[in-house]
Design a protein around this motif. Structure first.
Motif, PDB file in Angstrom:
ATOM      1  N   THR A   1       0.838  -1.207   0.000  1.00  2.00           N
ATOM      2  CA  THR A   1       0.000   0.000   0.000  1.00  2.00           C
ATOM      3  C   THR A   1       0.870   1.253   0.000  1.00  2.00           C
ATOM      4  O   THR A   1       0.643   2.196  -0.773  1.00  2.00           O
ATOM      5  N   ILE A   2       1.897   1.265   0.849  1.00  2.00           N
ATOM      6  CA  ILE A   2       2.809   2.411   0.902  1.00  2.00           C
ATOM      7  C   ILE A   2       3.641   2.489  -0.372  1.00  2.00           C
ATOM      8  O   ILE A   2       3.888   3.580  -0.907  1.00  2.00           O
ATOM      9  N   ILE A   3       4.069   1.342  -0.881  1.00  2.00           N
ATOM     10  CA  ILE A   3       4.822   1.333  -2.136  1.00  2.00           C
ATOM     11  C   ILE A   3       3.985   1.925  -3.260  1.00  2.00           C
ATOM     12  O   ILE A   3       4.486   2.693  -4.093  1.00  2.00           O
ATOM     13  N   GLN A   4       2.699   1.589  -3.308  1.00  5.92           N
ATOM     14  CA  GLN A   4       1.825   2.152  -4.347  1.00  5.92           C
ATOM     15  C   GLN A   4       1.737   3.666  -4.234  1.00  5.92           C
ATOM     16  O   GLN A   4       1.827   4.379  -5.246  1.00  5.92           O
ATOM     17  N   VAL A   5       1.575   4.174  -3.024  1.00  9.80           N
ATOM     18  CA  VAL A   5       1.465   5.625  -2.826  1.00  9.80           C
ATOM     19  C   VAL A   5       2.731   6.326  -3.303  1.00  9.80           C
ATOM     20  O   VAL A   5       2.673   7.322  -4.054  1.00  9.80           O
ATOM     21  N   LEU A   6       3.894   5.817  -2.918  1.00  7.16           N
ATOM     22  CA  LEU A   6       5.152   6.503  -3.216  1.00  7.16           C
ATOM     23  C   LEU A   6       5.568   6.351  -4.672  1.00  7.16           C
ATOM     24  O   LEU A   6       5.994   7.317  -5.308  1.00  7.16           O
ATOM     25  N   THR A   7       5.474   5.136  -5.215  1.00 13.56           N
ATOM     26  CA  THR A   7       5.921   4.924  -6.590  1.00 13.56           C
ATOM     27  C   THR A   7       5.007   5.604  -7.599  1.00 13.56           C
ATOM     28  O   THR A   7       5.468   6.067  -8.648  1.00 13.56           O
ATOM     29  N   THR A   8       3.721   5.662  -7.305  1.00 13.47           N
ATOM     30  CA  THR A   8       2.793   6.345  -8.219  1.00 13.47           C
ATOM     31  C   THR A   8       3.063   7.839  -8.250  1.00 13.47           C
ATOM     32  O   THR A   8       3.063   8.464  -9.321  1.00 13.47           O
ATOM     33  N   GLN A   9       3.323   8.426  -7.087  1.00 10.67           N
ATOM     34  CA  GLN A   9       3.580   9.864  -7.040  1.00 10.67           C
ATOM     35  C   GLN A   9       4.924  10.210  -7.658  1.00 10.67           C
ATOM     36  O   GLN A   9       5.047  11.184  -8.405  1.00 10.67           O
ATOM     37  N   ALA A  10       5.966   9.401  -7.370  1.00 14.47           N
ATOM     38  CA  ALA A  10       7.305   9.690  -7.884  1.00 14.47           C
ATOM     39  C   ALA A  10       7.514   9.153  -9.291  1.00 14.47           C
ATOM     40  O   ALA A  10       8.510   9.505  -9.937  1.00 14.47           O
ATOM     41  N   LYS A  11       6.618   8.303  -9.778  1.00 13.12           N
ATOM     42  CA  LYS A  11       6.744   7.659 -11.085  1.00 13.12           C
ATOM     43  C   LYS A  11       8.076   6.930 -11.214  1.00 13.12           C
ATOM     44  O   LYS A  11       8.756   6.980 -12.240  1.00 13.12           O
TER      45      LYS A  11
ATOM     46  N   PHE B   1      11.723   6.412  -0.964  1.00 18.14           N
ATOM     47  CA  PHE B   1      11.519   6.413   0.485  1.00 18.14           C
ATOM     48  C   PHE B   1      12.362   7.465   1.203  1.00 18.14           C
ATOM     49  O   PHE B   1      12.288   7.571   2.433  1.00 18.14           O
ATOM     50  N   ARG B   2      13.148   8.244   0.464  1.00 14.40           N
ATOM     51  CA  ARG B   2      14.022   9.237   1.104  1.00 14.40           C
ATOM     52  C   ARG B   2      13.225  10.212   1.969  1.00 14.40           C
ATOM     53  O   ARG B   2      12.203  10.734   1.539  1.00 14.40           O
ATOM     54  N   SER B   3      13.727  10.420   3.171  1.00 15.68           N
ATOM     55  CA  SER B   3      13.163  11.364   4.151  1.00 15.68           C
ATOM     56  C   SER B   3      11.647  11.192   4.319  1.00 15.68           C
ATOM     57  O   SER B   3      10.936  12.171   4.531  1.00 15.68           O
TER      58      SER B   3
ATOM     59  N   TYR C   1      15.972  -5.015   4.704  1.00 14.55           N
ATOM     60  CA  TYR C   1      14.814  -4.388   5.346  1.00 14.55           C
ATOM     61  C   TYR C   1      15.216  -3.130   6.109  1.00 14.55           C
ATOM     62  O   TYR C   1      14.562  -2.086   6.012  1.00 14.55           O
ATOM     63  N   PHE C   2      16.319  -3.216   6.860  1.00 17.53           N
ATOM     64  CA  PHE C   2      16.769  -2.058   7.631  1.00 17.53           C
ATOM     65  C   PHE C   2      17.329  -0.965   6.727  1.00 17.53           C
ATOM     66  O   PHE C   2      17.342   0.214   7.107  1.00 17.53           O
ATOM     67  N   ASN C   3      17.796  -1.352   5.539  1.00 19.32           N
ATOM     68  CA  ASN C   3      18.269  -0.350   4.585  1.00 19.32           C
ATOM     69  C   ASN C   3      17.120   0.564   4.159  1.00 19.32           C
ATOM     70  O   ASN C   3      17.296   1.781   4.025  1.00 19.32           O
ATOM     71  N   VAL C   4      15.936  -0.026   3.936  1.00 12.74           N
ATOM     72  CA  VAL C   4      14.766   0.788   3.593  1.00 12.74           C
ATOM     73  C   VAL C   4      14.436   1.725   4.749  1.00 12.74           C
ATOM     74  O   VAL C   4      14.119   2.911   4.545  1.00 12.74           O
ATOM     75  N   MET C   5      14.539   1.232   5.973  1.00 11.47           N
ATOM     76  CA  MET C   5      14.278   2.076   7.132  1.00 11.47           C
ATOM     77  C   MET C   5      15.299   3.195   7.239  1.00 11.47           C
ATOM     78  O   MET C   5      14.958   4.339   7.588  1.00 11.47           O
ATOM     79  N   ALA C   6      16.556   2.885   6.934  1.00 15.16           N
ATOM     80  CA  ALA C   6      17.595   3.928   6.967  1.00 15.16           C
ATOM     81  C   ALA C   6      17.305   5.015   5.951  1.00 15.16           C
ATOM     82  O   ALA C   6      17.487   6.211   6.228  1.00 15.16           O
ATOM     83  N   VAL C   7      16.851   4.620   4.765  1.00  9.92           N
ATOM     84  CA  VAL C   7      16.510   5.605   3.733  1.00  9.92           C
ATOM     85  C   VAL C   7      15.349   6.483   4.205  1.00  9.92           C
ATOM     86  O   VAL C   7      15.333   7.694   3.991  1.00  9.92           O
ATOM     87  N   MET C   8      14.372   5.884   4.875  1.00  8.42           N
ATOM     88  CA  MET C   8      13.210   6.637   5.343  1.00  8.42           C
ATOM     89  C   MET C   8      13.586   7.658   6.418  1.00  8.42           C
ATOM     90  O   MET C   8      13.079   8.782   6.430  1.00  8.42           O
ATOM     91  N   PHE C   9      14.490   7.281   7.330  1.00  7.92           N
ATOM     92  CA  PHE C   9      14.748   8.116   8.502  1.00  7.92           C
ATOM     93  C   PHE C   9      16.003   8.984   8.389  1.00  7.92           C
ATOM     94  O   PHE C   9      16.069  10.051   9.014  1.00  7.92           O
ATOM     95  N   PHE C  10      16.993   8.536   7.601  1.00 12.76           N
ATOM     96  CA  PHE C  10      18.291   9.211   7.642  1.00 12.76           C
ATOM     97  C   PHE C  10      18.776   9.736   6.298  1.00 12.76           C
ATOM     98  O   PHE C  10      19.870  10.298   6.233  1.00 12.76           O
ATOM     99  N   ARG C  11      18.033   9.572   5.217  1.00  7.70           N
ATOM    100  CA  ARG C  11      18.453  10.086   3.912  1.00  7.70           C
ATOM    101  C   ARG C  11      17.601  11.285   3.546  1.00  7.70           C
ATOM    102  O   ARG C  11      16.370  11.212   3.584  1.00  7.70           O
TER     103      ARG C  11
END
Length: 509
Positions: A358-368, A375-377, A440-450
């Motif tokens: 669900t989250i992937i759909q929201v982000l990839t559709t908006q960012a194309k 997932f940055r920031s 998995y934690f790499n995605v979390m790092a991108v979300m919180f620290f990139r």
């Protein structure tokens, strides 16, 4: 078959399937006469109504006695009801994703998506209740053919076309392999009914052909591993997951995978439970080492290959492959809790995977874009998306206080508690889980620290409801797994799955 015999069957047992079939037929007729420019939202609402009605119908069958109709080709028992609940729940959540999925080149095909989704669901449900090789295969093909078309719905997208083509070719090969194995089973026993096959497996004449029985098992099992995306028939998954629309990817990763394990349980366990191997020992015990290697290889390939993926959909494809390896472990351990372990893990996987998509759909559709950089920031832009995604990733990784941890822990202890204990398989499972922490934690790092663009993210109300439901369910099942397990033990008598072969054979005759 005369009319009296036809009317004597308890057709109420097939009420959920009739609801899905009737809804799909009605939708195809409505879509045929609707103008192209007319919104397909009414079709989405009707599809949702059909799925909810079928789910209610299944829940009403919880206390239903074991029913067999059409000469035991269709069977309503606790096993079928338990897995139909997962299939209908997963399809309902995917339906919300589909209704919110916006892409120009899929709008003209949106109507046909809904009834293709229902026909795929119908095939999966038929597989859950099938007690015959013929109906099992028909259900499998109904699910497969509908899935092939859904994977290529974005007709102007080359990746979607490529994914559909690869899916059809690899799926056709897997189907041929499965049918080849089934033909040996039929040739040896002279029956298509699963319980009669199991009964005939004890025939002295058939016991003389132990090699052919082992061969039939391996061929059939190999073909079925395609549906769950287990190694070595897993290479279709990354391309199909990447090229298919996100709702289709979510459906394949949850509902189709559940159907794959259902047919393996129905066909492999019932058919070969009484079969003898080459030296007269139990066939299922003899093939344990090979299934063990398959599970281990699937876990390692899925997790290791996911490490280098930058495309988020491909990463989740390899994650799905590794999850298939985990769920194969109960097949090896032969634990008395095999059904509970598989059902609970598939339930947990349903919530955490659909929530993540669900989250992937929201982000990839908006960012194309499908790159992990979407997932940055995310925590700065939308903490209401970052926090649920963190829950889903932690659950997929098997971190405590999540449903994924409870599911993996149960499978892990089942491997150690079997006779004999499978220590090295449990070790491989631990190593695979540790490897999965990296991506998995790499995605979390991108979300919180990139750092990334500060573009605002809008979440449709329907997707927000799905996110909340999946996140809360993942946490609740992690803290109080007894809620699901008590529901399972209180409503499903899996001993019905192992009813005496002789009694069922007499009932069929």
């Amino acid at each position: 078959m005369d009319l009296d015999t036809l009317l004597s069957f308890d057709w109420g047992a097939m009420a959920p399937e009739f609801i899905i079939l009737g809804t799909a037929t009605l939708l195809s007729v409505i879509d045929l006469f609707m103008k192209k420019e007319t919104s397909r939202k009414p079709i989405a609402w009707l599809t949702g109504a059909g799925v909810i009605s079928a789910l209610v119908s299944v829940l009403m069958q919880l206390d239903h006695k074991v029913t067999s109709i059409l000469f035991d080709t269709y069977r309503l028992d606790s096993f079928s009801v338990a897995f139909k609940i997962l299939m209908l729940l997963g399809t309902g959540l995917v339906l919300v994703l589909a209704a919110s999925y916006k892409k120009d080149d899929i709008e003209e095909n949106r109507g046909e998506f809904y009834y293709l989704l229902l026909t795929a669901l119908l095939g999966a449900m038929m597989m859950a209740s099938s007690a015959d090789l013929i109906t099992l295969f028909v259900g499998l093909e109904l699910l497969s053919l509908s899935s092939y078309i859904m994977a290529g719905l974005e007709k102007r997208d080359k990746r979607s076309n490529e994914s559909a083509f690869k899916y059809v070719v690899s799926g056709g090969i897997a189907t041929a392999i499965t049918l080849f194995g089934m033909s040996y089973v039929f040739g040896l026993t002279g029956e298509t009914n699963l319980f009669l096959i199991a009964q005939n497996m004890q025939d002295p004449e058939i016991l003389k052909h132990g090699f052919l029985l082992v061969f039939a098992f391996f061929i059939t099992f190999a073909g079925l591993t395609f549906k769950i995306a287990a190694a070595p028939l897993h290479m279709w998954a990354p391309d199909v997951y990447e090229g298919a629309p996100v709702p289709v990817t979510a459906f394949l990763s949850v509902v189709s995978k559940t159907a794959g394990f259902v047919i393996m349980l129905r066909l492999i366990i019932i058919t070969f439970i009484a079969a003898a191997g080459i030296k007269g020992d139990s066939l299922l015990l003899q093939v344990q080492p090979y299934v063990m290697v398959l599970a281990a290889v699937t876990m390692i390939i899925g997790n290791v290959t996911a490490l280098k993926q930058r495309n988020i959909k491909r990463m989740f494809a390899y994650s799905s492959i590794s999850q298939a390896g985990y769920i194969l472990v109960p097949f090896v351990s032969n634990s008395s809790l095999m059904f509970e372990l598989i059902w609970f893990y598939l339930l947990a996987y349903l919530f955490m995977n659909i929530g993540a998509f669900t989250i992937i759909q929201v982000l990839t559709t908006q960012a194309k874009s499908n790159d992990i950089s979407v997932f940055r920031s995310l925590f700065k832009r939308s903490p209401w998306l970052a926090v649920p995604m963190t829950i889903f990733l932690l659950s997929l990784a098997g971190i405590p206080v999540t449903a994924g941890f409870v599911g993996k822990f149960g499978i892990f202890m089942g491997a150690l508690g079997g006779q004999p204990a499978h220590y090295w398989l449990a070790g491989v499972m631990m190593v695979g889980t540790l490897i999965s922490y990296v991506y998995y934690f790499n995605v979390m790092a991108v979300m919180f620290f990139r750092d990334g663009e500060e573009a605002k993210i809008s979440v449709p109300p329907g997707l927000a409801v799905v996110l909340a439901f999946c996140a809360v369910s993942t946490v609740i099942l992690g803290i109080m797994p007894e809620l699901a397990l008590n529901f399972f033990y209180g409503n499903f008598d899996i001993n019905e799955f192992f009813m005496r072969i002789e009694d069922i054979a007499d009932h069929v005759h």
